[in-house]
Design an enzyme around this catalytic site. Structure first.
Site, PDB file in Angstrom:
ATOM      1  N   GLU A  94       0.852  -1.198   0.000  1.00 62.65           N
ATOM      2  CA  GLU A  94       0.000   0.000   0.000  1.00 62.65           C
ATOM      3  C   GLU A  94       0.884   1.244   0.000  1.00 62.65           C
ATOM      4  O   GLU A  94       1.964   1.237   0.587  1.00 62.65           O
ATOM      5  CB  GLU A  94      -0.839   0.013   1.293  1.00 62.65           C
ATOM      6  CG  GLU A  94      -2.285  -0.403   1.103  1.00 62.65           C
ATOM      7  CD  GLU A  94      -3.154   0.707   0.536  1.00 62.65           C
ATOM      8  OE1 GLU A  94      -2.710   1.460  -0.345  1.00 62.65           O
ATOM      9  OE2 GLU A  94      -4.299   0.807   0.979  1.00 62.65           O
ATOM     10  N   ASP A  95       0.399   2.305  -0.612  1.00 65.23           N
ATOM     11  CA  ASP A  95       1.155   3.549  -0.573  1.00 65.23           C
ATOM     12  C   ASP A  95       1.105   4.180   0.821  1.00 65.23           C
ATOM     13  O   ASP A  95       2.124   4.589   1.370  1.00 65.23           O
ATOM     14  CB  ASP A  95       0.642   4.542  -1.636  1.00 65.23           C
ATOM     15  CG  ASP A  95      -0.884   4.685  -1.654  1.00 65.23           C
ATOM     16  OD1 ASP A  95      -1.581   4.088  -0.792  1.00 65.23           O
ATOM     17  OD2 ASP A  95      -1.393   5.400  -2.530  1.00 65.23           O
ATOM     18  N   ASP A  98      -4.096   5.274   6.198  1.00 65.48           N
ATOM     19  CA  ASP A  98      -4.723   6.500   6.695  1.00 65.48           C
ATOM     20  C   ASP A  98      -5.752   6.097   7.753  1.00 65.48           C
ATOM     21  O   ASP A  98      -5.393   5.804   8.891  1.00 65.48           O
ATOM     22  CB  ASP A  98      -5.327   7.218   5.490  1.00 65.48           C
ATOM     23  CG  ASP A  98      -5.880   8.589   5.795  1.00 65.48           C
ATOM     24  OD1 ASP A  98      -5.387   9.231   6.725  1.00 65.48           O
ATOM     25  OD2 ASP A  98      -6.816   9.020   5.095  1.00 65.48           O
ATOM     26  N   PHE A 147      -1.961  16.113   3.936  1.00 65.40           N
ATOM     27  CA  PHE A 147      -2.248  15.423   2.683  1.00 65.40           C
ATOM     28  C   PHE A 147      -1.015  15.457   1.790  1.00 65.40           C
ATOM     29  O   PHE A 147      -0.499  16.515   1.473  1.00 65.40           O
ATOM     30  CB  PHE A 147      -3.448  16.053   1.978  1.00 65.40           C
ATOM     31  CG  PHE A 147      -4.037  15.143   0.940  1.00 65.40           C
ATOM     32  CD1 PHE A 147      -4.962  14.177   1.301  1.00 65.40           C
ATOM     33  CD2 PHE A 147      -3.615  15.223  -0.382  1.00 65.40           C
ATOM     34  CE1 PHE A 147      -5.482  13.297   0.350  1.00 65.40           C
ATOM     35  CE2 PHE A 147      -4.131  14.352  -1.340  1.00 65.40           C
ATOM     36  CZ  PHE A 147      -5.064  13.385  -0.968  1.00 65.40           C
ATOM     37  N   ARG A 160       1.011  12.025  -9.289  1.00 66.13           N
ATOM     38  CA  ARG A 160       1.558  10.685  -9.026  1.00 66.13           C
ATOM     39  C   ARG A 160       2.987  10.545  -9.534  1.00 66.13           C
ATOM     40  O   ARG A 160       3.759   9.744  -9.023  1.00 66.13           O
ATOM     41  CB  ARG A 160       0.701   9.613  -9.723  1.00 66.13           C
ATOM     42  CG  ARG A 160      -0.693   9.451  -9.159  1.00 66.13           C
ATOM     43  CD  ARG A 160      -1.295   8.165  -9.704  1.00 66.13           C
ATOM     44  NE  ARG A 160      -2.738   8.080  -9.555  1.00 66.13           N
ATOM     45  CZ  ARG A 160      -3.371   7.652  -8.470  1.00 66.13           C
ATOM     46  NH1 ARG A 160      -2.686   7.308  -7.409  1.00 66.13           N
ATOM     47  NH2 ARG A 160      -4.687   7.593  -8.426  1.00 66.13           N
TER      48      ARG A 160
HETATM   49  P1  IMP Z   1      -7.557   4.409   4.287  1.00 63.82           P
HETATM   50  O1  IMP Z   1      -8.540   3.369   3.913  1.00 63.82           O
HETATM   51  O2  IMP Z   1      -8.216   5.637   4.855  1.00 63.82           O
HETATM   52  O3  IMP Z   1      -6.434   3.922   5.166  1.00 63.82           O
HETATM   53  O4  IMP Z   1      -7.007   4.965   2.936  1.00 63.82           O
HETATM   54  C1  IMP Z   1      -5.898   4.554   2.298  1.00 63.82           C
HETATM   55  C2  IMP Z   1      -5.923   5.184   0.922  1.00 63.82           C
HETATM   56  O5  IMP Z   1      -6.319   6.550   0.972  1.00 63.82           O
HETATM   57  C3  IMP Z   1      -4.533   5.206   0.342  1.00 63.82           C
HETATM   58  O6  IMP Z   1      -4.248   4.026  -0.359  1.00 63.82           O
HETATM   59  C4  IMP Z   1      -4.571   6.425  -0.547  1.00 63.82           C
HETATM   60  O7  IMP Z   1      -5.042   6.081  -1.814  1.00 63.82           O
HETATM   61  C5  IMP Z   1      -5.555   7.354   0.098  1.00 63.82           C
HETATM   62  N1  IMP Z   1      -4.885   8.412   0.898  1.00 63.82           N
HETATM   63  C6  IMP Z   1      -4.894   8.557   2.237  1.00 63.82           C
HETATM   64  N2  IMP Z   1      -4.167   9.621   2.632  1.00 63.82           N
HETATM   65  C7  IMP Z   1      -3.671  10.155   1.498  1.00 63.82           C
HETATM   66  C8  IMP Z   1      -2.804  11.279   1.239  1.00 63.82           C
HETATM   67  O8  IMP Z   1      -2.326  12.006   2.125  1.00 63.82           O
HETATM   68  N3  IMP Z   1      -2.512  11.511  -0.065  1.00 63.82           N
HETATM   69  C9  IMP Z   1      -2.986  10.749  -1.092  1.00 63.82           C
HETATM   70  N4  IMP Z   1      -3.784   9.690  -0.895  1.00 63.82           N
HETATM   71  C10 IMP Z   1      -4.131   9.389   0.387  1.00 63.82           C
HETATM   72 MG    MG Z   2      -4.068   3.894  -2.564  1.00 67.21          MG
END
Ligand code: IMP
Ligand code: MG
Length: 174
Positions: A94-95, A98, A147, A160
């Site tokens: 995963e990148d 969050d 962000f 990206r």
């Molecule tokens: P989660 O389900 O809220 O943990 O979301 C994870 C996904 O939200 C990541 O794979 C990203 O695609 C997106 N995301 C969360 N924070 C950021 C950010 O700061 N920048 C860009 N994408 C984000």
């Molecule tokens: Mg993602």
């Protein structure tokens, strides 16, 4: 405005460390890397080259934020892997972690396929934003609640391709 957070060199060093750790932990075994499109694409391609093991990769896609910065709260699988995972060492790539909603959804989904091991590698982790208690096994950098874009991460599909990771300071139209 884009404020640099991690340079390409800092990222490369961290990805190399993560690759060494995975190589060590799965010594003598094979691994299947599963990248979460699209954000993890660049991270996976660099990480894979730092893993000195028999490795294959595959990709999945989940519902994204679209042009919004906030998660809709519900995760849906848009594209599945074609690799059979039973008995495999699976590493979800995963990148960024969050809220944790995506990862907890994916962990459940892939655990049901009975892999031998199921681990997660995330380059970035915003621990303070967690809504569900879930942790990654291999984490690059802990970051504050800001962000970020670049190195695969987008805002409305842009940025990206930036080689560095930057904080997107809030002057863009919503
Ligand atoms: P989660 O389900 O809220 O943990 O979301 C994870 C996904 O939200 C990541 O794979 C990203 O695609 C997106 N995301 C969360 N924070 C950021 C950010 O700061 N920048 C860009 N994408 C984000
Ligand atoms: Mg993602």
């Amino acid at each position: 405005m884009l404020k640099p957070l991690f340079t390409r060199d800092q990222i490369a060093n961290k990805v190399a460390e993560m690759g060494q750790q995975i190589t060590h932990d799965f010594s003598g075994q094979s691994v299947v890397l599963i990248g979460v499109l699209k954000g993890a694409c660049l991270f996976l391609s660099d990480l894979a080259r730092q893993i000195k093991l028999d490795a294959t990769f595959d990709f999945i896609a989940v519902s994204s934020y679209g042009a919004a910065r906030q998660s809709a709260g519900e995760v849906q699988l848009i594209k599945d892997v074609t690799t059979p995972l039973q008995g495999q060492n699976v590493i979800l790539v995963e990148d960024i972690l969050d809220t944790g909603l995506t990862l907890s959804f994916l962990k459940k989904l892939f655990a049901a396929r009975q892999p031998r091991a199921l681990k997660t590698a995330a380059l970035l982790d915003k621990t303070s934003r967690r809504l569900v208690p879930v942790e990654g096994d291999y984490i690059g950098f802990q970051i504050p609640d800001e962000f970020v874009v670049g190195y695969g991460l987008d805002y409305a599909e842009r940025y990206r391709n930036l080689p560095d990771i930057c904080v997107l300071v809030n002057d863009t139209p919503k």
